[in-house]
Design an enzyme around this catalytic site. Sequence first.
Site, PDB file in Angstrom:
ATOM      1  N   ASP A 153      -9.987  22.787   2.168  1.00 22.42           N
ATOM      2  CA  ASP A 153      -8.797  22.181   1.342  1.00 22.42           C
ATOM      3  C   ASP A 153      -8.257  20.442   1.061  1.00 22.42           C
ATOM      4  O   ASP A 153      -8.091  20.018   2.600  1.00 22.42           O
ATOM      5  CB  ASP A 153      -7.884  23.332   1.188  1.00 22.42           C
ATOM      6  CG  ASP A 153      -7.350  24.005  -0.567  1.00 22.42           C
ATOM      7  OD1 ASP A 153      -7.068  22.311  -1.076  1.00 22.42           O
ATOM      8  OD2 ASP A 153      -6.418  24.477  -0.430  1.00 22.42           O
ATOM      9  N   GLU A 195       0.865  27.483  -5.802  1.00 23.32           N
ATOM     10  CA  GLU A 195       0.705  27.694  -4.748  1.00 23.32           C
ATOM     11  C   GLU A 195       2.093  27.820  -4.951  1.00 23.32           C
ATOM     12  O   GLU A 195       2.930  28.708  -5.352  1.00 23.32           O
ATOM     13  CB  GLU A 195       0.078  26.155  -4.533  1.00 23.32           C
ATOM     14  CG  GLU A 195      -1.080  25.478  -5.711  1.00 23.32           C
ATOM     15  CD  GLU A 195      -1.943  24.697  -4.151  1.00 23.32           C
ATOM     16  OE1 GLU A 195      -1.358  25.025  -3.489  1.00 23.32           O
ATOM     17  OE2 GLU A 195      -2.770  24.144  -4.791  1.00 23.32           O
TER      18      GLU A 195
HETATM   19  C1  BGC Z   1      -3.378  19.658  -5.021  1.00 21.54           C
HETATM   20  C2  BGC Z   1      -4.282  18.731  -5.530  1.00 21.54           C
HETATM   21  C3  BGC Z   1      -2.705  18.210  -6.700  1.00 21.54           C
HETATM   22  C4  BGC Z   1      -1.905  17.191  -5.402  1.00 21.54           C
HETATM   23  C5  BGC Z   1      -0.491  16.199  -5.601  1.00 21.54           C
HETATM   24  C6  BGC Z   1      -2.065  19.463  -3.894  1.00 21.54           C
HETATM   25  O1  BGC Z   1      -2.091  20.283  -3.474  1.00 21.54           O
HETATM   26  O2  BGC Z   1      -3.995  20.678  -5.300  1.00 21.54           O
HETATM   27  O3  BGC Z   1      -5.050  19.279  -7.116  1.00 21.54           O
HETATM   28  O4  BGC Z   1      -3.339  16.642  -7.437  1.00 21.54           O
HETATM   29  O5  BGC Z   1      -1.662  18.729  -4.875  1.00 21.54           O
HETATM   30  O6  BGC Z   1      -0.345  16.915  -7.099  1.00 21.54           O
HETATM   31  C1  BGC Z   2      -5.183  23.735  -3.817  1.00 20.95           C
HETATM   32  C2  BGC Z   2      -7.028  24.146  -4.003  1.00 20.95           C
HETATM   33  C3  BGC Z   2      -7.190  23.283  -4.948  1.00 20.95           C
HETATM   34  C4  BGC Z   2      -7.224  22.348  -4.568  1.00 20.95           C
HETATM   35  C5  BGC Z   2      -7.717  20.747  -5.078  1.00 20.95           C
HETATM   36  C6  BGC Z   2      -5.205  22.744  -3.645  1.00 20.95           C
HETATM   37  O1  BGC Z   2      -3.712  22.428  -3.305  1.00 20.95           O
HETATM   38  O2  BGC Z   2      -5.208  24.964  -2.492  1.00 20.95           O
HETATM   39  O3  BGC Z   2      -7.036  25.512  -4.367  1.00 20.95           O
HETATM   40  O4  BGC Z   2      -8.661  23.464  -5.465  1.00 20.95           O
HETATM   41  O5  BGC Z   2      -6.096  21.962  -3.880  1.00 20.95           O
HETATM   42  O6  BGC Z   2      -7.655  20.596  -6.308  1.00 20.95           O
END
Ligand code: BGC
Ligand code: BGC
Length: 622
Positions: free
Chosen positions: A321, A516
């Site tokens: 991840d 999240e």
């Molecule tokens: C997310 C991303 C996102 C980024 C900042 C990450 O934790 O998974 O998809 O673009 O944070 O916004």
């Molecule tokens: C999330 C995932 C997601 C990834 C990519 C992470 O922050 O936990 O679910 O697929 O970002 O955006």
Amino acid sequence: MPLSPVTSPPLNSAQQHFVEQLLSKMTLDEKIGQMTQPEKNSVTPADVTRLGLGSVLSGGGGNPDPNTPAEWRGMVTAFQEGALASRLGIPLLYGVDAVHGHNNVVGATIFPHNIGLGAARDADLVRRIGRATALEVVATGVRWTFAPAVSIPQDVRWGRSYEGYSQDSALVSELAVALIDGLKGDGWNSPTAVLPSVKHYVADAAATWGSSKRVNRQALAEAQNAAQTTDQTLAIAHMDQSFVELLKLGAWQIDQGDAEIDEATLRAVHLAPYRAALEAGALNVMASYSSWQGLKMHAHQYLLTDVLKDELGFEGFVVSDWEGIDQIYPGDYDRCVVASINAGIDMVMVPFDAERFIGSLRRAVQGGEVFPARIDDAVRRILTAKVALNLFENPRTDPALLELVGCSAHRTLAREAAAKSLVLLKNEGDALPLRRNTSPLLVAGPDADDVGVQCGGWTVSWMGGRGPTTPGTSILQGLRHTLGAEQVQYSADGQLPVDTEYEVGLVVLAEEPYAEGMGDRANLHLSADQVALLRRVRARCQRLVVVLLSGRPLLITDELPHWDAFVAAWLPGTEGEGVADVLCGDVPFTGRLSFDWPQSAEDLPRREDGSALFRMGAGLNS
Ligand code: BGC
Ligand code: BGC
């Protein structure tokens, strides 16, 4: 109880031979390149060529500017051409979070979040959503989505609760398999198949409240705002509410935390959907940020390698991840790289500094800390998925598909899904369905007319946001279409002259969009503003209907007695007409809770012997 291995091999012998031939031609750097996945803002197509990168992703909100389907296609195609121009011309696998439709793209069809699909309990519907999503994704040149989440939330204070179909493992397995079938379409090698990423491996939803170490709460509170932190991920996340405020509400108390469950529970409840997804042909699994019994999943050799790959016979690849490996030994990146790759991570979602990762892994191999055989194994798995998708023969997608992004057929499907996801939990005096051609209906609450709110997180941006973030129909618009504009009166704030009285008032309440850990909440009660709105409208109408837009059950026990009807509408997506269809009786209520609805904070986390306001399975017909 060990689970039986998956038996059908993903490739035939000619394809396996092709993979071995290719592997034998690759240099160490080319192999490491395949294992590297940066986010699109930190690399150019020329970097993809030079480094032989295996993948690039758009994170939540990783959008081109302008954010249009055509611009998306141009962006992804440029990265693909970069890959094809590399020495070996290995095609790129571009990844996105299409978790409820191709949700980063303005104009795409947004389907209900998984919690709503769990309530709809219609596997064929989910399969059709998978197919429609795949077509919109492929239209933009993408062949990989980080979905389905097979999380099985046990504590709805968790900000990712809505990513889970249900608290019930069997229902999660059934719907995840349906989504995978839809993403696959006519077969993995067909030009519109999209590779699923089954996530987050494993037991992401079993963490204990208070066990998350994701944020240094003190340091962030002192910094007053995410924008001032050194945490790049949080700094670039757009949030409607201030970060400090969210921390006070409980943000990052459970997400990315520790699952303290025993192995029997881990296997019976949380591992089971992975077995089902593998059986359905899934060739990618994403590791979870969370830990099991104190050990980070990204470093968990037993679960990643011994169980997933050896015991279950998984021949696809495991992706980490976003910045997930960095958390194993914070501050010691080289150790993180060694631990994660040796544990069984095959591709690393870096996401910011690809060359740092590449350099670190190269040193680890040269220093004997990671064996070449482990690298070969990782690359073989990545190439296996690419061959299974027929990317070598067919690396480009059909531009004619662009007209399907947000097309009316897909919106009709999203409308059907929204309608089927609604759960009627109270209906006294036949308050619902709404009667036509009687006196006008009063609709109140700003959330009644907000497409962004009804889509929730992971919509155009990571956190989602209020307002017309993408084309769609609000619930209010849907009601006006269905009942006739003159039959609907709208008051956003519910402040009505004392002498007005309505037969029926309909209040729409919503959670602010979140994703999240930002959505972890210590307290799931309605806000004081929401309660005040309810009271104002209650005083002006004979019957009160409440529609709740939320990513999970909220605590409504004290308020419910004042309502004549109550509908849990989850996060239905862009097609508010689907909600109106059911409220107005054109489509019957058929949804059933896929989670227990807590009566009080004492019911969290869920316990088999605990109490509940409504049980999983509850739901009235109208
Ligand atoms: C997310 C991303 C996102 C980024 C900042 C990450 O934790 O998974 O998809 O673009 O944070 O916004
Ligand atoms: C999330 C995932 C997601 C990834 C990519 C992470 O922050 O936990 O679910 O697929 O970002 O955006």
